[in-house]
Design an enzyme around this catalytic site. Structure first.
Site, mmCIF file in Angstrom:
data_model
loop_
_atom_site.group_PDB
_atom_site.id
_atom_site.type_symbol
_atom_site.label_atom_id
_atom_site.label_comp_id
_atom_site.label_asym_id
_atom_site.label_seq_id
_atom_site.Cartn_x
_atom_site.Cartn_y
_atom_site.Cartn_z
ATOM 1 N N LYS A 179 0.850 -1.203 0.000
ATOM 2 C CA LYS A 179 0.000 0.000 0.000
ATOM 3 C C LYS A 179 0.881 1.247 0.000
ATOM 4 O O LYS A 179 0.633 2.204 -0.743
ATOM 5 C CB LYS A 179 -0.938 -0.014 1.212
ATOM 6 C CG LYS A 179 -2.085 -0.999 1.059
ATOM 7 C CD LYS A 179 -2.857 -1.260 2.342
ATOM 8 C CE LYS A 179 -3.883 -2.360 2.089
ATOM 9 N NZ LYS A 179 -4.541 -2.867 3.282
ATOM 10 N N ASP B 137 -11.232 2.955 3.838
ATOM 11 C CA ASP B 137 -11.593 1.549 3.609
ATOM 12 C C ASP B 137 -13.114 1.387 3.490
ATOM 13 O O ASP B 137 -13.605 0.356 3.028
ATOM 14 C CB ASP B 137 -11.100 0.680 4.784
ATOM 15 C CG ASP B 137 -9.985 -0.265 4.376
ATOM 16 O OD1 ASP B 137 -9.767 -0.434 3.154
ATOM 17 O OD2 ASP B 137 -9.347 -0.845 5.272
ATOM 18 N N GLN C 132 -5.075 -1.998 9.468
ATOM 19 C CA GLN C 132 -4.905 -3.287 8.791
ATOM 20 C C GLN C 132 -5.551 -4.395 9.629
ATOM 21 O O GLN C 132 -5.274 -4.526 10.818
ATOM 22 C CB GLN C 132 -3.400 -3.559 8.592
ATOM 23 C CG GLN C 132 -3.103 -4.797 7.787
ATOM 24 C CD GLN C 132 -3.589 -4.716 6.334
ATOM 25 O OE1 GLN C 132 -3.474 -3.690 5.677
ATOM 26 N NE2 GLN C 132 -4.158 -5.801 5.846
#
Ligand code: NDP
Length: 293
Positions: A61, A128, A105
């Protein structure tokens, strides 16, 4: 009914690497426009613990952020960090004007309440798209940040320019990060959507009527050629490691490619798109934070 497949030819491959390169260029341009105004889009990623796969995802990422010209920072926290410590880190990033997107994460260690963590991320920085507010926005058709994997699939479908409206879309898998948001995005695009799960009776009855079939189960090669409609668009979200160490999808590529009109490979299909859409959401968050989105 449309039929994308020419007689007795294998399916066309939807090249996720190629499409994601094009899409990254578009977002790089938008990031450059922001930079010209003195705004550097910034993404912060929090990782708790030592999970090696998670570390690779986080590094990837950061690399893509770098490629597109974004600021990115990784906050590594030890496995035994308390829930409060993680929440405190999120609150600090919520208040940091240089950070436009925050991602935690997953998975998190068992002693940390995932829902509480996700609800602590500021809605406008939730790139997200997992905050309940953003989930509600998606469900009501007012999407703010589409979750990155289904957003990537949507983007792929737009790039191959197949009709979506009125088509039968079947999704196998109902996770909160893939299956369910995928269903709502396709619904927004006016597809007729069915969702199948491990409890579905006669899965083949559903998959074989799909014009668009999205598979996200984590079951290697479970969708075979005999389960797929001639000419269908088949999107394989699955990423599984086979016994010989190779990456395989949830779709049996070799048999399905003989029937489908379009198919995504694994690797090189949906995977690259997911990170690309994270960058897209971060740039968009920076635009909105500055009244430009
Ligand atoms: P989950 O394990 O959270 O969900 C799997 C879903 O598949 C569940 O809804 C389950 O049903 C359903 N399922 C399992 N077995 C069957 C079956 N035999 N028939 C029908 N449905 C079944 O997985 P995720 O959604 O998180 O991930 C799915 C796959 O996608 C994994 O391989 C993962 O690695 C990959 N992935 C890839 C990403 C990418 O960027 N390409 C991003 C995220 C995930 P039930 O609810 O009834 O248990």
């Amino acid at each position: 009914m449309y039929n994308l497949k020419e007689n007795s030819m294998s399916a066309k491959i939807i090249d996720g690497k190629k499409i994601s390169k094009l899409v990254r260029l578009e977002w790089k341009e938008r990031a450059t426009k922001l930079k010209e105004k003195g705004i550097l889009p910034g993404l912060a990623v929090i990782i708790v613990g030592e999970d090696s796969a998670s570390k690779i995802y986080v590094r990837n990422k950061a690399n893509v952020c770098h490629e597109v010209g974004l600021h990115s920072e990784i906050h590594e926290m030890p496995e035994d960090s308390s829930e409060e410590m993680v929440l405190k880190q999120i609150r600090s990033l919520n208040n940091n004007v240089d950070i436009h997107g925050i991602l935690v994460q997953l998975p998190l260690p068992d002693h940390i309440n995932v829902a509480k963590v996700l609800e602590t991320i500021a809605v406008e920085k939730d790139v997200d798209g997992f905050h309940l507010y953003n989930v509600g926005a998606l469900v009501t058709g007012n999407t703010i940040f589409p979750p990155c994997t289904p957003y990537g699939v949507q983007c792929m479908l737009e790039h191959i320019d197949v009709p979506i409206e009125g088509q039968n879309a079947v999704i196998v898998g109902r996770s909160n990060i893939v299956g369910k948001p995928m269903a709502f995005l396709l619904l927004q695009m006016n597809a007729t959507v069915s969702i199948c799960t491990s409890k579905t009776r006669n899965l083949k009855q559903y998959t074989s009527m799909a014009d668009i079939l999205v598979v996200a189960t984590g079951q290697p090669k479970m969708i075979t050629g005999d389960m797929v409609k001639e000419g269908a668009v088949v999107i394989d979200v699955g990423i599984n490691r086979s016994d010989d160490g190779k990456l395989v999808g949830d779709v049996d590529f070799d048999s399905v490619k003989e029937v489908a009109g379009y198919i995504t490979p694994v690797p090189g299909g949906v995977g690259p798109m997911t990170i690309t859409m994270l960058v897209a959401n971060t740039v968009q968050a920076a635009e909105r934070a500055n009244g430009l989105g």
